[in-house]
Scaffold this motif. Structure first.
Motif, short mmCIF file in Angstrom:
data_model
loop_
_atom_site.label_atom_id
_atom_site.label_comp_id
_atom_site.label_asym_id
_atom_site.label_seq_id
_atom_site.Cartn_x
_atom_site.Cartn_y
_atom_site.Cartn_z
N ILE A 192 0.86 -1.19 0.00
CA ILE A 192 0.00 0.00 0.00
C ILE A 192 0.90 1.24 0.00
N ARG A 193 0.51 2.26 -0.76
CA ARG A 193 1.32 3.49 -0.83
C ARG A 193 1.17 4.29 0.48
N THR A 194 2.15 4.14 1.38
CA THR A 194 2.15 4.90 2.65
C THR A 194 3.62 5.22 2.97
N GLU A 219 -4.00 1.98 -2.30
CA GLU A 219 -3.97 3.31 -1.68
C GLU A 219 -4.52 3.21 -0.26
N ASP A 221 -6.57 5.03 1.26
CA ASP A 221 -8.02 5.26 1.30
C ASP A 221 -8.80 3.98 1.01
N GLU A 222 -8.24 3.14 0.15
CA GLU A 222 -8.93 1.87 -0.19
C GLU A 222 -8.93 0.94 1.02
#
Ligand SMILES: NC(=O)c1ccc[n+]([C@@H]2O[C@H](COP(=O)([O-])OP(=O)(O)OC[C@H]3O[C@@H](n4cnc5c(N)ncnc54)[C@H](O)[C@@H]3O)[C@@H](O)[C@H]2O)c1
Length: 252
Positions: A192-194, A219, A221-222
């Protein structure tokens, strides 16, 4: 019109790891859905940013160290004493621990530190909220594990062990507390993009993405959308389960 069971109106929701990444995204979504969010993290600075963004009063943010049993218990009890209820716990705090290190080379202190935050933190948080939820005969507990806990990543033995430990712990506890109106579930995201992946090399990211049929990273948010469901009253007939957020990488 039927009741919106994903609404958090009137509910107290504790979110750990809320300073950034998946936790901050979840805090935003739960607040948007009407929840009274208590944002906990070890990182004071990120909490201050979130507090400003969501206009949270001072008593709704606090520093916590998941590696300390007393810090966990004191924080949860303080929230209960203030509000008289804990409807949901969404635990997203976690550390990666050593990466790219062969099992025989992992230093015990690093192994222990990773297990302590990810696994013991999960245990202590659960122990702290369950008595309050039992009294209310209602509760939702969601812990973020990882696909690493289902499949294992080479060179990351402490992280793998901590995350699969979480999944096993949750399965058993779910059966103890199911009759009390409390659900407890895990979530296993792939990459996940974090900020957690900010230092991951392009090569490693490419490899990870190549294993995801959707051909991209997820993402925050997902992931928050799934956690917000798991923490809501709508999640009423699923417990002990490991939800997926892997873009099709895992289908089990
Ligand atoms: N990002 C990914 O690719 C990915 C994939 C699978 C699973 N996960 C899991 O998702 C969860 C959230 O990850 P993220 O990507 O948002 O990471 P992140 O590093 O952006 O956020 C993790 C948060 O946990 C907090 N934290 C770390 N140690 C703590 C401690 N001892 N006590 C309290 N808080 C502490 C950090 O300060 C940080 O705010 C983690 O459990 C992680 O293992 C992430």
């Amino acid at each position: 019109m039927s009741e919106n069971r994903t609404s958090y109106a009137g509910q107290v929701v504790i979110i750990t790891g809320a300073a950034r990444g998946i936790g901050a995204a979840t805090a935003r979504l739960v607040a948007e859905r009407g929840g009274k969010v208590f944002a906990l993290d070890i990182a004071r600075e990120g909490l201050a940013t979130l507090q400003k963004e969501l206009s949270l009063p001072d008593n709704q943010i606090a520093t916590i160290d998941l590696a300390s049993q007393s810090s966990v218990k004191e924080n949860i009890d303080a929230i209960f004493n203030l509000t008289g209820r804990v409807d949901a716990l969404i635990n997203t705090a976690g550390v990666v621990g050593p990466t790219n290190v062969k099992v025989e080379d992992v230093k015990w202190e690093e192994f222990e530190a990773t297990i302590c935050v990810n696994l013991f933190g999960t245990v202590w948080l659960t122990q702290a909220v369950v008595p309050h939820m039992k009294k209310a005969r209602y509760g939702r507990i969601a812990h973020v594990a990882s696909i690493a806990g289902k499949e294992g990543n080479p060179g990351m033995s402490p992280y793998n062990a901590s995350k699969s430990g979480m999944i096993g712990f949750i399965k058993g506890v779910s059966k103890e507390i199911a009759p009390e109106g409390i659900t407890i579930n895990a979530l296993a995201p792939a990459v996940i993009r974090t900020p957690m992946n900010a230092d991951t090399s392009d090569e490693t990211l490419k490899y990870m993405i190549s294993r995801i049929p959707m051909g991209r990273v997820g993402e925050a948010d997902e992931v928050a959308e799934i956690l917000a469901f798991m923490g809501s009253s709508a999640c009423s007939f699923t417990t002990g389960f490991t939800f997926d957020a892997s873009g099709g990488r895992a289908t089990y």
